[in-house]
Design a protein around this motif. Structure first.
Motif: not given
Lengths: 490, 490
Positions: A384-404
């Protein structure tokens, strides 16, 4: 590479070929010039290094220390423990000479017949014998116990049919060898180490495993009990992924190891040995990967996030300026990030290549994202790919890795549990087992029945489970047994 | 142990025996049942692990990646590179068979004569041949270069005279193998890796080294140039501690490796290889240790601080309550601390044992210290102890570790520099060289002179130095050559 990717066999067409293709195309390993021995390429080795780091930490937390014992074992050692030699000694690399010399023509080398060893040496297939011969000098008193050593090394078993990571003549592994004053301590250690393996498999590899005890037939040669973790591959077959052996006093007796106990009387120590190997990489691949390539659990992925800026040189420069602080912040969190701004490969090629290599998260950013304050995030597990706000991307990636990490584990558990069957009827079993899966069945405990089942169905008893760990099903008692078709590779 | 400690041979009496004694008594290693192969015990292996961690980090900073290549090499590979086979192929462990079978009596195993290999396999003495045979498939285009792989592994050379760590039939090492598009890049890499080794030796091992290039006679078999770091042991002899080879195109040509260069024309890559081994542990011991046992540089010491509470059970409990936060704070700084409160060993025994094992800092605290707000600090390098305020002990220990690291390096530099002699007169050289040391001499550059010097004096040309690194002496130009007596072990 984009072209090559298309050539990856589909799992549904030929699961075994898909596996072999993927290992080569994802740059994990390849066959070497030596029959049955593989070359582990840097990308494959990086996965092994991550595994080693975590396992080594977990071993040391149990009190084990690393050491190193010789590669070569005197032939006579193998016959000291009678059952051990039956199970192991046959298919080994044998060193008979210690020198070469120039041939008569002067253009090559031949074995020097004058350099024959008095006693042949065996390239270690496992090290119980040489280690217990050494422990004889290390264990004198109860104060010397417990003695818990592990070694990371190569071993060799002359296999006729080999498959990369799953079964090769030479492989890398760790082997723990422990000595205790009492039977109870040794058995507890063998079980503890199996738990360590199960925890590693589930929490790091995201591979659910069934824990249990092997039948006498499948037991390690020389052990009183072999505990095992068994994982289910995507073809419904079992892969034995790690074993921990309660060796009783067999090796201690074979090598005359005794100690003075607390009552100052001569006593014989109790032993365990436990090992996992580069086969774990095979388990990882066969549990999670798909027709697009590898799917790696974030905790073991050499590259966790790949960042790809899009556009012409000028745009790439502007995008990178924006991305650099994000990359730094991710790295500061201990996340391994690769920035791929190479201008000699097209984005489509890069996308396919990182999918093939199983990089868990892809970040893509172009000029339009820069304008809009967005960034594209792709997750490898679901594509899945999505376009997300650049703001907050670090936190999002961190959580996404855990989610995966959690998601691929859940997916594997769901798949596995959907292929576990309770079966009380042998005729039904014979029919159903053809499609693979784990079968929970009764067994009379005899080797005769085991052999008959194997002959009639090709299924083997993988283990008598301690209990079944699953999110969705109740546990099963120890009286039940799993029979599954023997994996190609086990 | 206290008794055993007394038995450690004095360096002045027999330096070589002192070394052998120390390795056994400090629990670093021991001879195994296999001729010339040692067992590396947990304490010795812990030093190797610390070395590996730091070196691995430094290698990766240069762009090298880890990989793994087969243990066994087809015999014919060794004769592909003519000079290589001359220098290496002779003393190797040769695998001729792949199976054993039960003997006629049924009580042992024999080699199965039906399982003879068509082509014998050699246990790797070094891996240039098998790796360059692999690189053939990996290198097609200038885009595949540079290719920089390292492997951590075991190797085997059938040595007749062995000494633990310094020269054993099997040893552990790393071997880096790099391929470049140009001669300049390759030579620069060979020199860069020598600098990495020198930096590691000086900053981590606290062992000052001389960097230079080997004479043709002492060069690695198949190399165009061998760069070396040479350390001076306490007996004034040189120990070759690491080498980095500029291999030219020899191996690429021998294994038909070619690539399309940027001009789209077929070209031959340029190679380097570089390695250090468990011999570094020997260098460490022979540079710093004394008649009381090991002296370890804090950066590589498995235990950096040992804490020993004194008194009866009740007092020990009170002391430990005070010590525990200090131990925690030290550990939080990444310092490895061992608390030894075992009540079955006397303090005197513990003190001697940790001195023998080279633990850099010892903290001792008893009931009186508790009253006075003091603690006793002992530094292993000088054996000085003093009673200091308990307040601020964490900071003091941290600084002391750094101070010891610097101090033992300075001491080694001072010793080394006091034993470097400039010598322009051969008669004077012949007389003086008997007492050991490094000699800076002129040399006509011929192998004949080199052989003559060696025959007449036993001295060997260790290297033509790039420059001499020392705190106290001016640098020397490349025209000068160091000759030193050949160490027992090199």
């Amino acid at each position: 590479m984009a072209k090559e990717l298309k050539e990856l066999t589909k799992r549904a067409d030929n699961y075994s070929q898909w596996y072999n293709d993927l290992i080569v195309k994802a740059d994990l390993a390849e066959q070497s010039a030596v029959r049955g021995c593989m070359v582990i390429k840097p990308y494959g080795y990086a996965i092994w290094e991550k595994m080693q780091q975590q396992l080594d930490k977990m071993f040391k937390e149990t009190g084990a220390q690393n050491a190193y014992f010789p590669l070569l074992i005197p032939k006579s050692f193998l016959s000291r423990e009678a059952e051990h030699v039956e199970g192991f000694a046959k298919e080994c690399a044998v060193v008979t000479h210690y020198r070469l010399k120039t041939n008569d023509a002067g253009d090559g080398v031949v074995v020097d017949p004058n350099a024959r060893l008095e006693e042949e040496l065996i390239v270690r297939p496992t090290s119980e014998t040489i280690i217990w011969n050494t422990y004889k000098n290390w264990i004198q008193s109860w104060r010397d116990l417990p003695l818990m050593c592990n070694q990371w090394c190569n071993v060799m078993r002359w296999e006729m049919r080999t498959r990369p990571f799953l079964r090769t003549s030479e492989f890398l592994w760790q082997e723990g060898h422990c000595a205790f004053a009492t039977r109870e301590e040794a058995d507890a250690n063998a079980k503890l180490m199996l738990k360590v393996y199960a925890k590693f498999a589930e929490e790091w590899m995201a591979v659910p495993v069934m824990q249990g005890v092997k039948s006498e037939t499948e037991r390690f040669a020389g052990a009183l009990d072999t505990y095992t973790i068994e994982a289910m591959m995507q073809d419904g077959k079992a892969l034995q992924s790690g074993t921990s052996h309660f060796l009783g006093q067999n090796f201690a007796k074979a090598f005359d190891v005794t100690f003075l106990n607390k009552e100052n009387k001569p006593d014989t120590p109790w032993a365990t040995s436990w090992g996992v190997s580069t086969r774990l990489i095979g388990a990882l691949i066969m549990t999670h990967s798909d027709d697009n390539g590898l799917v790696l659990p974030p905790r073991l992925a050499p590259i966790q996030v790949v960042v790809i800026p899009l556009g012409k040189a000028e745009q790439v420069a502007a995008v990178e300026e924006k991305l650099n602080p994000v990359i730094e912040q991710l790295r500061a969190l201990g996340i391994s990030v690769k920035l791929d701004d190479a201008d000699n490969k097209r984005p489509g090629f890069k996308f396919a290549d990182y999918e093939l290599k199983g990089v868990p998260v892809r970040l893509v950013m172009g000029a339009r994202d820069l304008e809009n304050g967005t960034i594209e995030v792709m997750r490898r597990d679901t594509l899945e790919k999505e376009s997300v706000p650049f703001e907050g991307i670090v936190e999002r990636v961190k959580n996404l890795l855990e989610d995966i990490q959690q998601n691929i584990f859940k997916k594997a558990v769901t798949y596995r549990d959907a292929h576990i069957y309770e079966c009380d009827n042998y005729e039904e079993f014979k029919e159903k087992v053809k499609d693979g899966g784990f079968f929970l069945c009764h067994w009379d405990g005899t080797a005769e029945t085991e052999a008959k089942i194997k002959e009639e169905t090709q299924a083997t008893i993988r283990c008598v489970p301690f209990r079944i760990r699953t999110d969705t099903r109740r546990g099963y008692g120890i009286r039940k047994t799993i029979k599954v078709p023997r994996a190609h590779c086990t």
